[in-house]
Write a protein that holds these residues in place. Sequence first.
Motif, PDB file in Angstrom:
ATOM      1  N   VAL A 112      40.779  42.244  37.924  1.00 30.37           N
ATOM      2  CA  VAL A 112      41.215  43.276  38.862  1.00 30.37           C
ATOM      3  C   VAL A 112      42.590  42.940  39.422  1.00 30.37           C
ATOM      4  CG1 VAL A 112      40.757  44.282  41.142  1.00 30.37           C
ATOM      5  CG2 VAL A 112      38.932  44.129  39.449  1.00 30.37           C
ATOM      6  N   LEU A 113      42.819  41.683  39.788  1.00 29.80           N
ATOM      7  CA  LEU A 113      44.144  41.289  40.273  1.00 29.80           C
ATOM      8  C   LEU A 113      45.201  41.478  39.192  1.00 29.80           C
ATOM      9  CD1 LEU A 113      43.370  38.041  42.330  1.00 29.80           C
ATOM     10  CD2 LEU A 113      43.732  40.372  43.185  1.00 29.80           C
ATOM     11  N   ASP A 114      44.865  41.157  37.966  1.00 30.35           N
ATOM     12  CA  ASP A 114      45.796  41.372  36.847  1.00 30.35           C
ATOM     13  C   ASP A 114      46.158  42.852  36.728  1.00 30.35           C
ATOM     14  OD1 ASP A 114      45.889  38.694  36.121  1.00 30.35           O
ATOM     15  OD2 ASP A 114      44.351  38.883  34.570  1.00 30.35           O
ATOM     16  N   ALA A 115      45.160  43.704  36.816  1.00 31.47           N
ATOM     17  CA  ALA A 115      45.392  45.145  36.670  1.00 31.47           C
ATOM     18  C   ALA A 115      46.229  45.694  37.824  1.00 31.47           C
ATOM     19  CB  ALA A 115      44.057  45.876  36.578  1.00 31.47           C
ATOM     20  N   ALA A 118      49.774  44.761  37.287  1.00 29.41           N
ATOM     21  CA  ALA A 118      50.362  45.581  36.226  1.00 29.41           C
ATOM     22  C   ALA A 118      50.770  46.954  36.746  1.00 29.41           C
ATOM     23  CB  ALA A 118      49.374  45.728  35.074  1.00 29.41           C
ATOM     24  N   LEU A 119      50.103  47.413  37.793  1.00 29.29           N
ATOM     25  CA  LEU A 119      50.462  48.693  38.412  1.00 29.29           C
ATOM     26  C   LEU A 119      51.656  48.563  39.350  1.00 29.29           C
ATOM     27  CD1 LEU A 119      46.879  50.008  39.305  1.00 29.29           C
ATOM     28  CD2 LEU A 119      48.405  50.924  37.549  1.00 29.29           C
ATOM     29  N   GLY A 120      52.118  47.340  39.569  1.00 26.84           N
ATOM     30  CA  GLY A 120      53.267  47.117  40.445  1.00 26.84           C
ATOM     31  C   GLY A 120      52.934  47.129  41.920  1.00 26.84           C
ATOM     32  N   LEU A 224      34.630  45.374  42.919  1.00 20.69           N
ATOM     33  CA  LEU A 224      36.091  45.343  42.813  1.00 20.69           C
ATOM     34  C   LEU A 224      36.571  46.197  41.642  1.00 20.69           C
ATOM     35  CD1 LEU A 224      36.876  41.581  43.514  1.00 20.69           C
ATOM     36  CD2 LEU A 224      37.595  43.535  44.901  1.00 20.69           C
ATOM     37  N   THR A 225      35.811  46.215  40.563  1.00 24.03           N
ATOM     38  CA  THR A 225      36.199  47.029  39.408  1.00 24.03           C
ATOM     39  C   THR A 225      36.229  48.501  39.774  1.00 24.03           C
ATOM     40  OG1 THR A 225      35.280  45.404  37.869  1.00 24.03           O
ATOM     41  CG2 THR A 225      35.583  47.645  37.045  1.00 24.03           C
TER      42      THR A 225
END
Length: 235
Positions: A112-115, A118-120, A224-225
């Motif tokens: 989730v943190l990675d995603a 990636a969204l900035g 979180l997902t």
Amino acid sequence: MTSLKAVLFDKDGTLIDFQATWAPTFLTILEELSDGDGHLMVRLGEASGYDLATRQFHPDSIVVAGSNNDIAAAWADILKGRDIEALFADLNARVGDMSLPHLTPFADLLPVLDALAALGLRLGIATNDGEASARTQLATLGLESRFDAVIGFDSGHGAKPAPGMVQGFCDALGLTPAEVVMVGDSLHDMHAGRSAGAQTLGVTTGTVPAKVLQDHADHVVGSLTQALEWIRART
């Protein structure tokens, strides 16, 4: 609704499993403070909403959403004759390390943190734990660099449910509250976010059920997902 630019997370019960991490840690604290006095240990547990039989916190425990100052106030009469301020200064300095053997992040935390990255989106933590304790846990998980701000009850912005932590995060990042979503598992989190003017997203990964959170949050999710999907739709 304003497009999101940042996510401000609660920590305990939101990013890490509250019961798995803090219930055994708290037992150690009670054993240390009671020093073999079983009656005293029971009284301290009852005052803080900790069930010694199950070694779990009650859903309405002061420890779930309160700060160490709140716990100190609950124990003040029980620990009469002891320097409460010095006692909690010592605990604040050590509690992060004490929790590390039990530290349990949720399984979907890293993806989730990675995603979100990636969204900035900018990321922060607003916790009623102490800042040093929070940073110790994040460093152990290798996650401290993921967050632009880590704010504890002792960081100078006050404690939740007051809006100071959210306002401080916005000021530090140059954002308006409407561009931030406060994500948390307690009413303290939702009230802090709403009173600051932020968007609010409740998660049922802690001890508070959806039916309690739903009237105080813009939306409530079960993980979180699921939080990620709600946030993604608003960026």
